[in-house]
Motif scaffolding. Sequence first.
Motif, short mmCIF file in Angstrom:
data_model
loop_
_atom_site.label_atom_id
_atom_site.label_comp_id
_atom_site.label_asym_id
_atom_site.label_seq_id
_atom_site.Cartn_x
_atom_site.Cartn_y
_atom_site.Cartn_z
N GLU A 169 3.73 3.81 8.93
CA GLU A 169 2.63 2.84 8.87
C GLU A 169 2.89 1.67 9.81
O GLU A 169 1.98 1.18 10.48
CB GLU A 169 2.45 2.33 7.43
N ILE A 206 10.03 2.56 15.74
CA ILE A 206 11.26 2.32 14.98
C ILE A 206 12.09 3.60 15.05
O ILE A 206 11.59 4.69 14.75
CB ILE A 206 10.93 1.95 13.51
N SER A 207 13.35 3.46 15.48
CA SER A 207 14.19 4.66 15.65
C SER A 207 15.13 4.83 14.46
O SER A 207 15.23 3.95 13.61
CB SER A 207 15.00 4.54 16.93
N VAL A 208 15.82 5.98 14.45
CA VAL A 208 16.77 6.26 13.36
C VAL A 208 17.84 5.16 13.28
O VAL A 208 18.26 4.76 12.20
CB VAL A 208 17.44 7.64 13.58
N ASP A 209 18.25 4.67 14.47
CA ASP A 209 19.29 3.63 14.49
C ASP A 209 18.84 2.33 13.83
O ASP A 209 19.67 1.51 13.43
CB ASP A 209 19.71 3.33 15.95
N VAL A 241 7.85 3.28 7.69
CA VAL A 241 8.07 3.29 9.14
C VAL A 241 6.85 3.84 9.88
O VAL A 241 6.40 3.27 10.88
CB VAL A 241 9.35 4.10 9.50
N SER A 269 13.25 4.65 -1.57
CA SER A 269 13.83 5.98 -1.34
C SER A 269 13.65 6.33 0.14
O SER A 269 12.93 5.62 0.88
CB SER A 269 13.11 7.01 -2.20
N SER A 270 14.29 7.42 0.55
CA SER A 270 14.16 7.83 1.96
C SER A 270 12.71 8.16 2.28
O SER A 270 12.24 7.91 3.40
CB SER A 270 15.07 9.03 2.24
N ILE A 271 11.99 8.71 1.30
CA ILE A 271 10.58 9.06 1.53
C ILE A 271 9.74 7.78 1.68
O ILE A 271 8.89 7.68 2.58
CB ILE A 271 10.07 9.97 0.39
N GLU A 281 0.84 -1.20 0.00
CA GLU A 281 0.00 0.00 0.00
C GLU A 281 0.88 1.26 0.00
O GLU A 281 0.56 2.25 -0.65
CB GLU A 281 -0.90 -0.01 1.24
N CYS A 282 2.00 1.19 0.72
CA CYS A 282 2.91 2.35 0.77
C CYS A 282 3.63 2.52 -0.57
O CYS A 282 3.80 3.64 -1.05
CB CYS A 282 3.95 2.17 1.88
N LEU A 333 10.83 4.98 2.75
CA LEU A 333 11.23 4.38 4.02
C LEU A 333 10.48 5.02 5.20
O LEU A 333 9.96 4.32 6.07
CB LEU A 333 12.75 4.55 4.19
N VAL A 334 10.43 6.34 5.18
CA VAL A 334 9.76 7.06 6.26
C VAL A 334 8.26 6.77 6.26
O VAL A 334 7.64 6.62 7.32
CB VAL A 334 10.05 8.58 6.09
N THR A 335 7.67 6.67 5.06
CA THR A 335 6.23 6.35 4.96
C THR A 335 5.98 4.96 5.54
O THR A 335 5.03 4.76 6.32
CB THR A 335 5.78 6.39 3.47
N LEU A 364 17.20 2.18 11.06
CA LEU A 364 17.10 2.34 9.60
C LEU A 364 18.38 1.85 8.89
O LEU A 364 19.13 2.63 8.34
CB LEU A 364 16.86 3.82 9.24
#
Lengths: 75, 498
Positions: free
Chosen positions: A40, A49-52, A38, A30-32, A10-11, A34-36, A54
């Motif tokens: 969801e 989920i933290s930056v570490d 995360v 892409s980073s976008i 879906e993402c 990935l953030v989407t 990723l």
Amino acid sequence: MDELLDILSECCPDIDFEVENTLIDDGILSSIDLVTIVGELNDAYDISISVDDLTSENFNSAESILDLVLRLRDE
Amino acid sequence: MSLSSAAYLVFLAAAMLIYYLCPGKWRWCILLATSGCYYVISSKAAALYLAATIAITWASALFLQYQHHRPAPDKAAKKRQNTRCRLILAVALGINFATLFIFKYLDPTLESLGASPLGLLLPLGISFYIFQTSGYLIDVYRAKVTAERNILKYALFASYFPQIIQGPIGRWQELAPQLFAPNRFDADKVRAGIQLMIWGMLKKVFIADTLHAAVSDVYANYTEYSGIAVFLGAALYCIQLYADFSGGTDIVRGVSRLFGVELAENFQRPYLSRSLDEFWRRWHTSLGEWMKDYLFYPLALSKWLPRLAKKLRPHVSPCVAKLIVPCISTTAVFLAVGIWQGPGAANIAYGLWNGLLMSGAMLCAPMFDRLNKKLHLGGTPLNVIRIVRTCLIVIIGRYFSNSDTLSAAFGMLARTFTLADGAMIPLTADVLVKAGIGCVLLLIVSLLCERGIDLRAKVNSSPTAVQFALLFASVALLVVFVYLNGDYTAIAYVYENV
């Protein structure tokens, strides 16, 4: 796994998460994206989920993402 | 000392000679001494600020690591330890970015407020070394790297002379092992370095420096030029900037290869991008990666932004809801990129132009996909349309980034969109021929590289006579147009003073 695949598809509808296993290494996500994803996952599984987290080890394939989700749910 | 000056080449030859004559284990010391000499020669007064940044970030990283490794018997102690680490990081980053603010933005801010400026000189390469050392600090905080105990080794990482002027912004994990290794003389690497340097110089001299005068005149006196001339001026500025920045980066990477150190590639043919998002993944990639790792991810994964997104969710459609966090984070990152460009409202507008357009593109992506399917657009025609669209967006962005004021940028835009009458862009036959040949050559090389053709390997595998002829022709062109041409004036690199 099916539920996770639904969220991922879906993402990012253009990515075949059942096949791809170099999502980060080959820049498929892409980073976008990935953030989407995360966002969801955090909502769907009530995890944080933290930056570490990723890393390519955690996000290269649907299996590795599932491992991460299960690990964070257990913590 | 300009990167294409004869003095720099002599300095480089001497440094190389000493480097390779020195025993392997001391070679990094030669690099440090060379970096120190280069900085003092280029910017004596600012060397103290560089030294202070090195000392502060080095000590802070060690202190952070010490705190990380202190035994914490219980959860409360661990929490206190984490708070201390966050505080150390915040203070160190605060000092770093306050230094950057003072030197880069204080005088323009005072001027805009009507106060008299302090007359501070911008230290050479301050944006680059502040970003590089800040990235190192955050990596130590995240326990991704081990803090360096030897301040001299750390000083080399922060001041490595080829990259200090205009990047690329290096990462400790990639750069440090190469800097401290006893790099042996490798003829292939040296040859590759020289080839890259010549290619970079050709870009800089034949395109960037040749277009500089005409482009600057259009931006400075845009009211005298026609709408089309203003647009052409902005389009040529895009080419000039690319040739200047990527040419400079090629020289820097080439110089670094002479010492066996491979630096990150900063440009990957950005003007062949099919979207603005792709453009920014191909343009100044080391800054893009820095922004992604140290600003975009922390923002997007912070606690408050998803909380804000949750509050907004009921008011928007599900498709928009999942993009709230990426859109806000992207806009914030580009705002930071705009501020990084320099002081003034025009740079902020430049950041917002990019950030808001990228956010808009994310939100409208499903609509564009449906439209393309309806129009049966696909393959090469769609790609060409997308590349042209991206170039137009980038050109309009450059109305802002190269204007002194926001009103000048809007004035230029108004002239373009009303097709105002006025003079044509002042391109002499000499400029047209030189820049034209340079641009055609650059386009051919870019298209071949885009197809995955390794041009360097092809040149190196060609007969020696061909290789020699190519080298001779390139060097002869540079010698004739630069070193023997009385009319040629070396123009400072655009990003030398950011």
